[in-house]
Design an enzyme around this catalytic site. Structure first.
Site, PDB file in Angstrom:
ATOM      1  N   SER A  15       0.125   9.190  77.556  1.00  0.00           N
ATOM      2  CA  SER A  15       0.756  10.501  77.691  1.00  0.00           C
ATOM      3  C   SER A  15       0.271  11.435  76.581  1.00  0.00           C
ATOM      4  CB  SER A  15       2.279  10.351  77.621  1.00  0.00           C
ATOM      5  OG  SER A  15       2.849  11.634  77.426  1.00  0.00           O
ATOM      6  N   HIS A  40      -1.647  11.010  81.562  1.00  0.00           N
ATOM      7  CA  HIS A  40      -0.299  11.447  81.933  1.00  0.00           C
ATOM      8  C   HIS A  40       0.030  12.765  81.228  1.00  0.00           C
ATOM      9  CE1 HIS A  40       3.828  10.560  83.368  1.00  0.00           C
ATOM     10  NE2 HIS A  40       4.234  11.068  82.213  1.00  0.00           N
ATOM     11  N   ASP A  42       2.946  15.716  80.690  1.00  0.00           N
ATOM     12  CA  ASP A  42       4.382  15.963  80.802  1.00  0.00           C
ATOM     13  C   ASP A  42       4.706  17.450  80.730  1.00  0.00           C
ATOM     14  OD1 ASP A  42       5.614  13.269  80.865  1.00  0.00           O
ATOM     15  OD2 ASP A  42       4.540  13.056  78.967  1.00  0.00           O
ATOM     16  N   MET A  44       7.534  20.274  80.775  1.00  0.00           N
ATOM     17  CA  MET A  44       8.987  20.448  80.552  1.00  0.00           C
ATOM     18  C   MET A  44       9.310  21.925  80.489  1.00  0.00           C
ATOM     19  SD  MET A  44       9.438  17.693  77.509  1.00  0.00           S
ATOM     20  CE  MET A  44       8.791  16.027  77.636  1.00  0.00           C
ATOM     21  N   HIS A  73       3.597  14.925  85.454  1.00  0.00           N
ATOM     22  CA  HIS A  73       5.025  14.605  85.559  1.00  0.00           C
ATOM     23  C   HIS A  73       5.807  15.892  85.327  1.00  0.00           C
ATOM     24  CE1 HIS A  73       8.544  12.171  83.529  1.00  0.00           C
ATOM     25  NE2 HIS A  73       8.926  12.768  84.642  1.00  0.00           N
ATOM     26  N   MET A  75       8.945  17.802  84.764  1.00  0.00           N
ATOM     27  CA  MET A  75      10.358  17.756  84.380  1.00  0.00           C
ATOM     28  C   MET A  75      10.844  19.195  84.406  1.00  0.00           C
ATOM     29  SD  MET A  75       9.902  14.908  81.432  1.00  0.00           S
ATOM     30  CE  MET A  75       8.145  15.135  81.425  1.00  0.00           C
ATOM     31  N   MET A 144      12.062   6.465  84.934  1.00  0.00           N
ATOM     32  CA  MET A 144      12.206   6.891  83.534  1.00  0.00           C
ATOM     33  C   MET A 144      12.987   5.829  82.771  1.00  0.00           C
ATOM     34  SD  MET A 144      10.637   9.702  82.874  1.00  0.00           S
ATOM     35  CE  MET A 144      11.176   9.680  81.174  1.00  0.00           C
ATOM     36  N   ASP A 182       7.987   4.979  82.469  1.00  0.00           N
ATOM     37  CA  ASP A 182       7.690   6.018  81.485  1.00  0.00           C
ATOM     38  C   ASP A 182       8.816   6.151  80.452  1.00  0.00           C
ATOM     39  OD1 ASP A 182       6.826   8.286  80.182  1.00  0.00           O
ATOM     40  OD2 ASP A 182       7.052   9.628  81.906  1.00  0.00           O
TER      41      ASP A 182
HETATM   42  C1  DX5 Z   1       9.347  11.793  78.219  1.00  0.00           C
HETATM   43  C2  DX5 Z   1       8.010  11.853  78.897  1.00  0.00           C
HETATM   44  C3  DX5 Z   1       7.127  10.727  78.556  1.00  0.00           C
HETATM   45  C4  DX5 Z   1       6.758  10.656  77.099  1.00  0.00           C
HETATM   46  C5  DX5 Z   1       6.592   9.211  76.748  1.00  0.00           C
HETATM   47  O1  DX5 Z   1      10.211  12.729  78.713  1.00  0.00           O
HETATM   48  O2  DX5 Z   1       8.145  11.872  80.295  1.00  0.00           O
HETATM   49  O3  DX5 Z   1       5.966  10.679  79.363  1.00  0.00           O
HETATM   50  O4  DX5 Z   1       5.580  11.343  76.782  1.00  0.00           O
HETATM   51  O5  DX5 Z   1       6.468   9.097  75.387  1.00  0.00           O
HETATM   52  P1  DX5 Z   1       6.736   7.711  74.656  1.00  0.00           P
HETATM   53  O6  DX5 Z   1       5.764   6.731  75.219  1.00  0.00           O
HETATM   54  O7  DX5 Z   1       6.483   8.051  73.222  1.00  0.00           O
HETATM   55  O8  DX5 Z   1       8.162   7.325  74.918  1.00  0.00           O
HETATM   56 ZN    ZN Z   2       6.228  11.471  81.527  1.00  0.00          ZN
END
Ligand code: DX5
Ligand code: ZN
Length: 230
Positions: A15, A40, A42, A44, A73, A75, A144, A182
């Site tokens: 990620s 990956h 993320d 947000m 991903h 969010m 998750m 994840d």
């Molecule tokens: C969290 C994300 C993850 C995050 C994982 O909300 O969706 O993908 O980057 O990070 P680690 O592996 O550090 O928990």
């Molecule tokens: Zn993620």
């Protein structure tokens, strides 16, 4: 390797959230040169989760350098409004949250219509049984194992029986979707997660905060490798 033997392996998706954004090109190249399978990403929005990460321009930049598929991903609330733009920015796989999609079936079809693979993500409190009527339509389920919003959180162990339950539901109906896990994933728990039935491990901090990120990816990739006869 004998021709009637098949190598079975899980996938690793580092990620980018835990990487150094001031050196995006180098960080993506590190992933390219490693045993990682996907990148990956993320996204947000500060509404669905209490944090804001990045959007289209960063995905576009990562895509420019990435030699592996971009696993995006989302969010975010109202993902339907942005699916096409994420696809244009370079997403190969787009996952949306079950909790953010009142018309999930429509959203999944929309993702597929862009040519991307479609995933559904579930928060730690969301039961896998709620996916019963969408499993046939998705390419992936993202479980998750922390509350979404931040990297570097502690793995929630209740995720293990949850993954096992989802795997059983899918096997029973011969559903081929991938299970991605994840949050808080690292060498200390990866084997248990894989044994429970995961296909894809997302790893942020355990890769980018490691002394040797490529080695961390290699170690995650080679856990429980097996060769089966088919
Ligand atoms: C969290 C994300 C993850 C995050 C994982 O909300 O969706 O993908 O980057 O990070 P680690 O592996 O550090 O928990
Ligand atoms: Zn993620």
């Amino acid at each position: 390797m004998n021709s009637n033997m098949k190598h079975v392996s899980h996938l690793i998706a580092p990620s980018l959230l835990a990487s150094d954004f001031a050196h995006l090109e180098e960080e993506v190249n590190l992933v390219n040169q490693s045993d990682a399978d996907w990148l990956h990403l993320d996204v947000m929005d500060g509404h669905f989760v209490p944090n804001i990460s990045f959007g289209f321009p960063v995905i576009k930049a990562a895509k420019k350098y990435s030699k592996v598929p971009c696993d995006v991903h989302l969010m975010i609330e109202k993902p339907d409004q942005y699916v096409e733009r994420f696809r244009e920015a370079g997403a190969d796989i787009i996952s949306v949250h079950y909790e953010a999609c009142p018309n999930l079936h429509r959203t999944i079809q929309l993702i597929k219509s862009t040519g991307a693979k479609a995933g559904v993500a579930i928060n730690p409190h969301t039961s896998v049984t709620l996916l019963e009527d969408i499993l046939e339509d998705v390419d992936m389920v993202l479980v998750m194992s922390v509350n979404p919003g931040y990297g570097g959180q502690k793995f929630i162990y209740q995720s293990i029986p949850k993954i096992r339950k989802l795997r059983a539901m899918m096997d029973e109906r011969n559903i081929r979707a991938l299970i991605e896990v994840d949050g808080g994933v690292g060498l200390q728990n990866a084997e248990k997660i894989l044994q429970a039935g995961a296909d894809v491990l997302v790893a942020g901090s355990s890769v980018f905060r490691a002394e040797d990120p490529k080695d961390a990816i290699y170690r995650l990739k080679t856990i429980g490798k097996e060769t089966i006869f088919v």
